[in-house]
Design a protein around this motif. Structure first.
Motif, mmCIF file in Angstrom:
data_model
loop_
_atom_site.group_PDB
_atom_site.id
_atom_site.type_symbol
_atom_site.label_atom_id
_atom_site.label_comp_id
_atom_site.label_asym_id
_atom_site.label_seq_id
_atom_site.Cartn_x
_atom_site.Cartn_y
_atom_site.Cartn_z
ATOM 1 N N HIS A 77 0.857 -1.189 0.000
ATOM 2 C CA HIS A 77 0.000 0.000 0.000
ATOM 3 C C HIS A 77 0.895 1.242 0.000
ATOM 4 O O HIS A 77 1.481 1.596 1.017
ATOM 5 C CB HIS A 77 -0.912 0.012 1.227
ATOM 6 C CG HIS A 77 -1.871 -1.139 1.260
ATOM 7 N ND1 HIS A 77 -1.476 -2.427 1.510
ATOM 8 C CD2 HIS A 77 -3.216 -1.178 1.062
ATOM 9 C CE1 HIS A 77 -2.533 -3.218 1.466
ATOM 10 N NE2 HIS A 77 -3.607 -2.488 1.205
ATOM 11 N N ASN A 105 -9.103 -4.963 5.596
ATOM 12 C CA ASN A 105 -10.204 -4.025 5.846
ATOM 13 C C ASN A 105 -9.698 -2.669 6.328
ATOM 14 O O ASN A 105 -10.397 -1.945 7.038
ATOM 15 C CB ASN A 105 -11.187 -4.614 6.857
ATOM 16 C CG ASN A 105 -10.555 -4.897 8.218
ATOM 17 O OD1 ASN A 105 -9.344 -5.076 8.320
ATOM 18 N ND2 ASN A 105 -11.373 -4.946 9.269
ATOM 19 N N TYR A 106 -8.465 -2.319 5.913
ATOM 20 C CA TYR A 106 -7.870 -1.060 6.381
ATOM 21 C C TYR A 106 -8.675 0.151 5.899
ATOM 22 O O TYR A 106 -8.753 1.169 6.596
ATOM 23 C CB TYR A 106 -6.414 -0.954 5.926
ATOM 24 C CG TYR A 106 -6.233 -0.343 4.554
ATOM 25 C CD1 TYR A 106 -5.877 0.988 4.394
ATOM 26 C CD2 TYR A 106 -6.449 -1.100 3.408
ATOM 27 C CE1 TYR A 106 -5.723 1.550 3.143
ATOM 28 C CE2 TYR A 106 -6.304 -0.556 2.149
ATOM 29 C CZ TYR A 106 -5.941 0.767 2.015
ATOM 30 O OH TYR A 106 -5.807 1.331 0.786
ATOM 31 N N ALA A 107 -9.282 0.053 4.691
ATOM 32 C CA ALA A 107 -9.994 1.218 4.150
ATOM 33 C C ALA A 107 -11.182 1.584 5.049
ATOM 34 O O ALA A 107 -11.417 2.773 5.325
ATOM 35 C CB ALA A 107 -10.466 0.934 2.728
ATOM 36 N N LYS A 110 -9.819 3.068 8.212
ATOM 37 C CA LYS A 110 -9.299 4.417 7.967
ATOM 38 C C LYS A 110 -10.442 5.430 7.884
ATOM 39 O O LYS A 110 -10.353 6.538 8.443
ATOM 40 C CB LYS A 110 -8.481 4.428 6.665
ATOM 41 C CG LYS A 110 -7.766 5.734 6.394
ATOM 42 C CD LYS A 110 -6.844 5.618 5.189
ATOM 43 C CE LYS A 110 -6.041 6.896 4.984
ATOM 44 N NZ LYS A 110 -5.073 6.764 3.854
ATOM 45 N N GLU A 111 -11.514 5.039 7.218
ATOM 46 C CA GLU A 111 -12.666 5.936 7.113
ATOM 47 C C GLU A 111 -13.228 6.242 8.498
ATOM 48 O O GLU A 111 -13.603 7.383 8.798
ATOM 49 C CB GLU A 111 -13.733 5.274 6.228
ATOM 50 C CG GLU A 111 -14.954 6.140 5.963
ATOM 51 C CD GLU A 111 -14.625 7.387 5.154
ATOM 52 O OE1 GLU A 111 -15.355 8.392 5.309
ATOM 53 O OE2 GLU A 111 -13.642 7.352 4.383
ATOM 54 N N ASP A 123 0.629 6.266 2.999
ATOM 55 C CA ASP A 123 -0.452 5.607 2.259
ATOM 56 C C ASP A 123 -0.672 4.177 2.738
ATOM 57 O O ASP A 123 -1.390 3.411 2.097
ATOM 58 C CB ASP A 123 -0.095 5.564 0.762
ATOM 59 C CG ASP A 123 0.223 6.938 0.218
ATOM 60 O OD1 ASP A 123 -0.573 7.857 0.447
ATOM 61 O OD2 ASP A 123 1.287 7.086 -0.421
ATOM 62 N N ASP A 125 -1.508 0.662 4.993
ATOM 63 C CA ASP A 125 -2.476 0.046 5.882
ATOM 64 C C ASP A 125 -1.917 -0.076 7.298
ATOM 65 O O ASP A 125 -2.663 -0.107 8.282
ATOM 66 C CB ASP A 125 -2.876 -1.337 5.352
ATOM 67 C CG ASP A 125 -1.682 -2.243 5.096
ATOM 68 O OD1 ASP A 125 -0.568 -1.736 4.863
ATOM 69 O OD2 ASP A 125 -1.858 -3.480 5.114
ATOM 70 N N VAL A 128 -2.674 2.844 9.553
ATOM 71 C CA VAL A 128 -4.079 2.759 9.965
ATOM 72 C C VAL A 128 -4.219 1.832 11.159
ATOM 73 O O VAL A 128 -4.890 2.154 12.149
ATOM 74 C CB VAL A 128 -4.955 2.272 8.794
ATOM 75 C CG1 VAL A 128 -6.390 2.024 9.265
ATOM 76 C CG2 VAL A 128 -4.938 3.282 7.657
#
Length: 613
Positions: A77, A105-107, A110-111, A123, A125, A128
């Motif tokens: 990433h 499931n880092y996205a 992060k959200e 950038d 994971d 996060v």
């Protein structure tokens, strides 16, 4: 891929960390970093590029502390850069962490953190995950250990983490799932590594951490727990690896050393298992699942890369000698296509590192459906070794060069033993033929040494002649087809020349369109039952102007007379010959890579132990 090191104890941490990172360079990486714990403060140093660049960055900087962690990163990433290098620092600056693996499931995490006002400086994971741990600790007002456990229950993917905290100046927190971690035990000190190589010369006692385990490491204490907060008893093992085994021993490159190691490595893989004079085969792993093997409806071999090529040869061997259906699968495909598996299946998993992520997940899936797992790995205590119901170590010794050589031939030797042993159990092979094959197998180390003693100068000249070629075609039939595939892979890996391997008979169904005066075509053409057929294929290439490089059996005047360049190997039964014919192809790839100025030990973009998907 990626490397992790850590130290806590009474000696300076930095020398161990930097030397440990150098010992892990073979795993593949694009940046490196170190975090040191100074009393109540944390300092992080990281740099894109080689470990040497990090070492230069730290020249003259304060290093006098006894606690630290380090990392070499292989980009997943985010591009290789200083900002994406590890270790990462949490928003508060009170936590720092290194991480191997991928948080799938880092996205979503992060959200969730962005909505809480978190900002990110990379950038990755990994950053996060670090901030997710800190957020849990702050919001739940809990101990860091508990926050790590809560976080790891929520993440999906693979990880090894080492974490330092300002609040715990005498502690390293570590955890793993799907990526390797070894902890070495000393007197009032502990050493951490992705494998045991960084701690060679420091300790002989190690603990291999299992999936879903959390380690709290202090200078004089190792506390091991599961994610349910239950205390576990560490299983301490003796490390039998020596420092000398991972040094170059006077060779210019590890790859060349490991090619020359093969007579000994093959001998070690046979030692204690094959007694040709007494006609005895001892393979305790096979004996331990004898009933499962004899009742199996099929054997499925799963592997990746070079190990897949070994598995393909294994398919030919087992079907020929044992008369049982065998399928060979890429682990990365097998795990996703919902294969039909049940308790009547035996899965053979082949992996040098024993940590290959795709293979490991494929095995977990197969085991959950009742299949029996037989592991063929090189690294003692590795994840695949522990997951298997039975198995056989290859005993090739540490392989540092990224492009596998001695690990491959050791895998072939073990597969030969497996097929012969199973044939004995099934009574599917005439005893006279079994004894003949056992005798020939016992002679392989000497024959490999003969190739190394007599053919290198010839191969060097071939390499110099064809170093500027843009493409290569590798062809073989029968037992030599997997060797052709492996020869093409080796050349791609270490010289960056485009190369393809094909069954020789398939050449006329498409690849022959590529043949012209500029195309070198490598034939693995040793004497076997289809020798006349492959000679015909050679004539087809010759008629179209292709340049023929051949691997032939000594005194084969027919094939050698058609060749532009020829390498000879000793006579051997067609089942045994692949152990010999692969040696010249390794040397050809090595010397072409050298001629082209490539880094043959650490080819670009590649990693030794592929622990991510």
């Amino acid at each position: 891929m990626c490397g992790i090191v850590g130290y806590i104890g009474h000696r300076p941490a930095y020398p161990y960390l930097i030397e440990g990172l150098k010992k892990l360079e073979y795993r593949g990486y694009d940046s490196a970093g170190i975090a040191l714990h100074f009393g109540n403060s944390l300092k992080v140093f990281k740099k894109a590029g080689k470990v040497a660049a990090l070492e230069e960055l730290m020249n003259g900087l304060e290093q006098s502390t006894n606690i630290g962690i380090g990392h070499t990163r292989w980009a997943t990433h985010g591009a290789p850069s200083d900002r994406n290098a590890h270790p990462h620092i949490s928003r508060s600056g009170k936590l720092t962490m290194v991480h191997n693996g991928i948080i799938e499931n880092y996205a979503a995490l992060k959200e969730e953190l962005l909505k809480k006002g978190y900002t990110f400086h990379s950038d990755t994971d990994s950053e996060v995950l670090l901030n997710f741990i800190e957020d849990i600790q702050l919001n739940n007002n809990c101990e860091l250990e508990e926050a790590i456990r809560i976080a790891l229950k929520r993440v999906t993917g693979a990880y090894v983490i080492l974490l330092l905290s300002e609040e715990y100046p005498q502690t390293i927190f570590a955890a793993r799932k799907g990526s390797p971690l070894v902890i070495g035990i000393g007197q009032g000190e502990h050493f951490l590594g992705s494998d045991a190589s960084p701690m060679l010369g420091y300790t002989k006692e190690v603990v291999y951490i299992n999936d879903y385990e959390l380690a709290i490491i202090k200078p004089d204490e190792l506390i091991l727990k599961n994610l349910g907060n239950e205390r576990l008893t560490p299983f301490v093992q003796k490390l039998d690896m020596e420092l000398a085994t991972i040094e170059k021993g006077g060779y210019e490159h590890f790859m060349l050393k490991e090619i020359h190691d093969q007579p000994e490595a093959i001998y070690d893989s046979l030692r204690g298992r094959l007694d040709a004079t007494q006609h005895q085969l001892t393979l305790s792993g096979v004996d331990s699942i004898k009933d499962k093997l004899l009742a199996a409806r099929r054997i499925i071999i799963v592997a990746c890369g070079t190990s897949w090529h070994a598995g393909l040869l294994g398919e030919y061997l087992i079907e020929e000698l044992c008369r049982i259906n065998v399928e060979v699968e890429y682990a990365s495909e097998f795990r996703y296509r919902n294969p039909v598996i049940d308790e009547r299946d035996v899965i053979i998993a082949i992996s040098q590192s024993g940590e290959t992520a795709d293979t490991l997940v494929a095995l977990e899936n197969a085991k959950s459906k009742g299949a029996t797992i037989f592991g063929i790995v090189n690294v003692v205590g590795s994840s695949i070794a522990r997951l298997s119901d039975a198995g056989a170590y290859t005993h090739a010794g540490p392989e540092i060069g990224v492009a596998s050589t001695k690990a491959f031939t050791a895998q072939l030797a073990v597969l030969q033993l497996f097929a012969l042993k199973l044939a004995q159990l099934k009574g599917s092979l005439d005893e006279r033929i079994t004894q003949e094959l056992m005798q020939e197998l016992s002679e392989v180390p000497q024959k490999v040494q003969h190739i190394l003693d007599t053919q290198i100068d010839i191969i060097k000249k071939i390499a110099s002649k064809y170093k500027d070629a843009r493409d290569f075609l590798f062809l073989g039939r029968g037992y030599n087809f997997p060797i052709a595939l492996e020869g093409a892979l080796k050349l791609k890996e270490v010289s960056y020349i485009h190369a393809e391997g094909y069954p020789a008979a398939e050449m006329k169904h498409g690849p022959i369109a590529l043949v012209d005066e500029q195309l070198p075509v490598v034939f693995v053409a040793t004497k076997d039952r289809v020798h006349e057929k492959i000679v015909s294929n050679m004539q087809e290439i010759k008629a179209r102007g292709g340049k023929l490089i051949t691997i032939v059996t000594e005194d084969d005047h027919t094939a050698s007379s058609l060749s532009d360049d020829c390498v000879q190997i000793p006579k051997a039964h067609e089942i045994i010959a692949p152990l010999l014919s692969t040696i010249p192809l390794q040397l050809l790839a090595y010397y072409i890579g050298i001629e082209r100025g490539a880094d043959v030990d650490k080819p670009r973009n590649l990693a030794k132990s592929v622990t991510v998907e």
